[in-house]
Write an enzyme that holds these catalytic residues in place. Structure first.
Site, PDB file in Angstrom:
ATOM      1  N   HIS A 256      -7.233  16.101   4.733  1.00 23.10           N
ATOM      2  CA  HIS A 256      -8.391  16.053   3.853  1.00 23.10           C
ATOM      3  C   HIS A 256      -9.316  17.018   4.003  1.00 23.10           C
ATOM      4  O   HIS A 256      -9.838  17.510   5.183  1.00 23.10           O
ATOM      5  CB  HIS A 256      -9.028  14.601   3.845  1.00 23.10           C
ATOM      6  CG  HIS A 256      -9.632  14.069   2.783  1.00 23.10           C
ATOM      7  ND1 HIS A 256     -10.856  14.750   2.398  1.00 23.10           N
ATOM      8  CD2 HIS A 256      -9.364  13.241   1.865  1.00 23.10           C
ATOM      9  CE1 HIS A 256     -11.356  14.282   1.346  1.00 23.10           C
ATOM     10  NE2 HIS A 256     -10.455  13.303   0.617  1.00 23.10           N
ATOM     11  N   ASP A 307      -4.207   8.215   0.603  1.00 27.92           N
ATOM     12  CA  ASP A 307      -3.291   8.103  -0.092  1.00 27.92           C
ATOM     13  C   ASP A 307      -1.757   7.687   0.375  1.00 27.92           C
ATOM     14  O   ASP A 307      -0.805   7.222  -0.244  1.00 27.92           O
ATOM     15  CB  ASP A 307      -2.710   9.577  -1.124  1.00 27.92           C
ATOM     16  CG  ASP A 307      -4.078   9.684  -1.802  1.00 27.92           C
ATOM     17  OD1 ASP A 307      -4.203   8.996  -2.711  1.00 27.92           O
ATOM     18  OD2 ASP A 307      -4.643  10.889  -1.673  1.00 27.92           O
TER      19      ASP A 307
END
Length: 370
Positions: A256, A307
């Site tokens: 990320h 996710d």
């Protein structure tokens, strides 16, 4: 002027809604771990909009408003029935939310009170829209929302017509809490840019959904589930992942931009994935996900993001893969509308500059001589 690709590292606004500092995500100063463990999604939505956790009277009134606003216009249902059956679910959601503004008498009222009311309406109606889209494309009639139940319970009920288990309700509610806001991400920025022109709140949320539709923002959990389906079983997992790594292919659901030491939301979804697998008496998806994490973290040093485990959570809730991103929108509309309210409270049109890289000192040549 010097351009920064993707605005990385650029501070484009001040905000008191959420923050990411040293890998810690907070909503209005509350650590996401604290909220995920203790708060329901309705409390979090109130917190994002009004800057404080609600007392019982305030929460009861908010829940009453959610129940009152949850039904969507019959005209909108009729429109959804005209959409192609092989639709893109995010395109359908974008179109439906844009149309929703046509049926709100307050749509063009830009007062703070009206915009706060529209934020509540949008939060109440997005789950109804997503469930209606899912059922209509399968040739089924949409199911009207129940009164007096949580957003998570209502969505699962409208999707299937069956009463969801307490474990399923808790899992989806916690997922909604974890996805509610994430500082100045692409869709939130799109919403703020749109309303900074003094466009209406429905346009702002439609812009946000359009940004979320892109696979670089939304859709990573869909890609994770696609990968798990391709692997098929635990005995094929290590060879599949190793081939991906050898070919330098990206493994979705890892890493990320703003978290260097792991996404703090991932551990909660991992726990949910395990609990749902145990409830369903089939933990294979959870076990496969854990093994993939071990391989990727061990070889690449990358940790899972929000996710990665949400893919197995939603699948074990019986939710189809192309509804994962619309569910993200059901949660994130709370954050989008909170940012819209904040933008409008101290507005200045967002108009950055661009570093010009084209040709210079050109002269017009008549068309006969070109």
């Amino acid at each position: 002027m010097t351009a920064t690709k993707g605005l990385e590292g650029i501070v484009a606004a001040t905000s008191s809604i959420s923050s990411i500092v040293d890998g810690v995500l907070t909503y209005r100063g509350y650590d996401i771990d604290d909220l995920a463990a203790n708060a329901c999604f309705e409390e979090v939505a109130y917190l994002l909009w009004f800057g404080k956790l609600p007392n019982k009277t305030e929460l009861d009134q908010l829940n009453k408003s959610f129940s009152e606003y949850a039904p969507i216009p019959d005209e909108l249902i009729a429109q959804i029935k005209l959409y192609p059956r092989d639709l893109n679910t995010m395109a359908a959601l974008r179109s439906a939310v844009s149309a929703l503004g046509l049926y709100d008498a307050q749509a063009e009222d830009d007062s703070q009170e009206a915009n706060e009311n529209k934020a509540v309406k949008l939060q109440a109606q997005l789950p109804t829209i997503v469930a209606a889209i899912a059922r209509i494309r399968e040739g089924k009639e949409p199911i009207a929302p129940k009164q007096g139940v949580s957003i998570a319970e209502n969505f699962l009920y409208m999707l299937t017509g069956e009463e969801p288990s307490e474990t399923a309700i808790k899992a989806l509610d916690q997922a909604l809490v974890l996805h509610a806001d994430h500082e100045l991400n692409a869709s939130t920025f799109a919403a703020r840019v749109t309303v900074a022109t003094l466009s209406d709140i429905y346009s702002g949320v439609t812009s946000a959904i359009g940004a979320l539709k892109g696979p670089l923002h939304g859709g990573a959990n869909e890609a994770v589930m696609k990968m798990l389906n391709e692997i098929g079983s635990k005995d094929k997992l290590e060879a599949y992942i190793q081939q991906k790594l050898d070919n330098r292919e990206k493994i979705m659901g890892f890493g990320h931009r703003v978290y260097k030491n792991g996404d703090p939301r991932a551990k909660h979804l991992q726990k949910m994935s395990r609990e749902l697998g145990e409830q369903n008496e089939n933990t294979e998806l959870y076990e496969m996900s854990v093994r993939i994490e071990e391989l990727i973290t061990g070889q690449k040093g990358l940790r899972p993001n929000v996710d990665f485990y949400s893919a197995s959570v939603y699948t074990q809730l019986g939710i189809q893969r192309d509804l994962f991103t619309p569910i993200f929108a059901i949660s994130r509309v709370s954050g989008w509308t909170a940012h819209i309210l904040e933008q409008l409270a101290d507005n200045r049109i967002i108009r950055p500059r661009a570093e010009y890289t084209g040709p210079t000192t050109q002269k017009y040549i008549s068309i006969e001589n070109r």
